[in-house]
Design an enzyme around this catalytic site. Structure first.
Site, short mmCIF file in Angstrom:
data_model
loop_
_atom_site.label_atom_id
_atom_site.label_comp_id
_atom_site.label_asym_id
_atom_site.label_seq_id
_atom_site.Cartn_x
_atom_site.Cartn_y
_atom_site.Cartn_z
N LYS A 54 0.77 -1.20 0.02
CA LYS A 54 -0.01 -0.27 0.05
C LYS A 54 0.89 1.25 0.09
O LYS A 54 0.69 2.15 -0.75
CB LYS A 54 -0.90 -0.03 1.23
CG LYS A 54 -2.24 -1.05 1.19
CD LYS A 54 -2.98 -1.09 2.56
CE LYS A 54 -3.78 -2.16 2.16
NZ LYS A 54 -4.60 -2.64 3.42
N GLN A 98 -4.82 -1.42 9.68
CA GLN A 98 -4.76 -2.69 9.12
C GLN A 98 -5.43 -3.47 9.95
O GLN A 98 -5.07 -3.61 11.12
CB GLN A 98 -3.37 -2.90 8.64
CG GLN A 98 -3.07 -3.96 8.02
CD GLN A 98 -3.80 -4.25 6.47
OE1 GLN A 98 -3.79 -3.04 5.84
NE2 GLN A 98 -3.96 -5.34 6.23
N ASP A 121 -11.08 3.14 3.98
CA ASP A 121 -11.43 1.81 3.87
C ASP A 121 -13.13 1.81 3.79
O ASP A 121 -13.66 0.62 3.26
CB ASP A 121 -11.30 1.03 5.38
CG ASP A 121 -10.00 -0.11 5.17
OD1 ASP A 121 -9.71 -0.33 4.10
OD2 ASP A 121 -9.18 0.13 6.01
N1 GUN Z 1 -7.01 -6.52 6.26
C1 GUN Z 1 -7.11 -7.13 4.97
N2 GUN Z 1 -8.00 -6.28 4.26
C2 GUN Z 1 -7.99 -5.08 4.74
C3 GUN Z 1 -8.51 -4.06 4.07
O1 GUN Z 1 -8.92 -3.84 3.20
N3 GUN Z 1 -8.51 -2.78 4.99
C4 GUN Z 1 -7.90 -2.93 6.28
N4 GUN Z 1 -8.05 -1.96 7.06
N5 GUN Z 1 -7.15 -4.21 6.85
C5 GUN Z 1 -7.54 -5.37 5.95
#
Ligand code: GUN
Length: 300
Positions: A54, A98, A121
């Site tokens: 990311k 995350q 998100d």
């Molecule tokens: N963990 C796995 N996928 C995601 C996601 O799309 N967003 C977040 N914040 N954590 C994750």
């Protein structure tokens, strides 16, 4: 019939290109650089990989990337303090915590402490409510990516029968809301659905998001339907040598691609679109925060 393979990797590159163009305009015309903060608590190896990619993608789009890595035993109060600081930081337009978080931290409480306007998100309860009532919101990245691919494939989705398999808060439920917003007739199917095969056979659009390897066989697919496979399941692959693995989706690709009109592969389908949509959401959040026009084609 052999289905068109929807190339998510190529489509994601196009989306990332559009994001980078919009970032360049924000910088040149307004002196603004969108900023994304990613918070990782603990050192889950899969999460480490996601967070790294990311950050890399954020920088490649010309945006500012900030990573906060906290110890696994960080207290809830300390995490909430960091989120409060990021909420008040005008150089940060998107905040992502995350998941999963360590067990002692309350995920709902943490997510709902993020400023909803910075919740890239789309998990904050306000954004869930805004999406459900058809108002402007931040939309979860994976369903947004699926919607973009479906619009690209079909143009209008109006009147199509869509079946979403899976009812998670992260994919199934927001996906159903987005399809409803585009005037599909939407069914959410799940593990208790009485006749899953018959339900899926009615669908012009199938979105599979259950996390069970290859559970949707080709003979559940209506000829010509579009199949979006959100699943990423790692299976042992001894045929590739001792200890090797391979990735498969929730759909049996070999049989489904004989029947479907179009289908996303795994890997290379939905996966690359998720990060592209995170970047899209960050540039959208930045534009909104500055009362500027939103980027075209990057929102729901
Ligand atoms: N963990 C796995 N996928 C995601 C996601 O799309 N967003 C977040 N914040 N954590 C994750």
């Amino acid at each position: 019939m052999s289905a068109t393979i929807i190339d998510g990797k190529a489509f994601a590159l196009k989306v990332r290109g559009k994001v980078a163009d919009h970032v360049a305009r924000l910088k040149a015309d307004h002196g603004i650089t969108p900023g994304l903060a990613v918070v990782l608590v603990g050192s889950d190896p899969a999460s480490e990989v996601y967070v790294r990619s990311k950050g890399k993608a954020t920088n490649e789009a010309g945006m500012k990337s900030v990573e906060h890595r906290l110890e696994a035993d960080t207290s809830e109060a300390d995490l909430l303090r960091l989120i409060d600081d990021l909420n008040n930081d005008v150089t940060i337009h998107g905040i992502l915590v995350q998941l999963p978080l360590p067990d002692h931290l309350n995920e709902d409480l943490v997510i709902n402490s993020i400023n909803p306007a910075k919740d890239v998100d789309g998990f904050h309860i306000s954004n869930v409510g805004l999406l459900g009532t058809g108002q402007k919101s931040m939309v979860p990245c994976t369903p947004l990516g699926c919607l973009m691919m479906l619009r690209e494939q079909h143009g209008s989705l109006s009147g199509l029968d869509a079946v979403v398999i899976g009812r998670s808060n992260i994919v199934g439920k927001p996906m159903a809301q987005l399809l409803l917003g585009d005037s599909c007739t939407v069914t959410i199917a799940h593990s208790r659905t009485k006749d899953l095969a018959e339900t899926v056979r009615r669908a012009d659009i199938v979105v599979a998001a259950v996390g069970r390897p290859e559970m949707v066989p080709g003979d559940w697919i209506k000829p010509g339907a579009t199949v979006i496979d959100v699943g990423i399941n790692r299976l042992d692959a001894p045929e590739r040598g001792e200890g090797n693995t391979r990735l498969v989706g929730d759909v049996n690709f070999a049989s489904a691609s004989e029947v479907a009109g179009a289908i996303t592969p795994v890997p290379g389908g939905v996966g690359p679109m998720t990060i592209a949509c995170l970047l899209a959401n960050t540039v959208t959040a930045c534009s909104r925060a500055n009362d500027l026009d939103e980027p075209e084609g990057l929102t729901a």
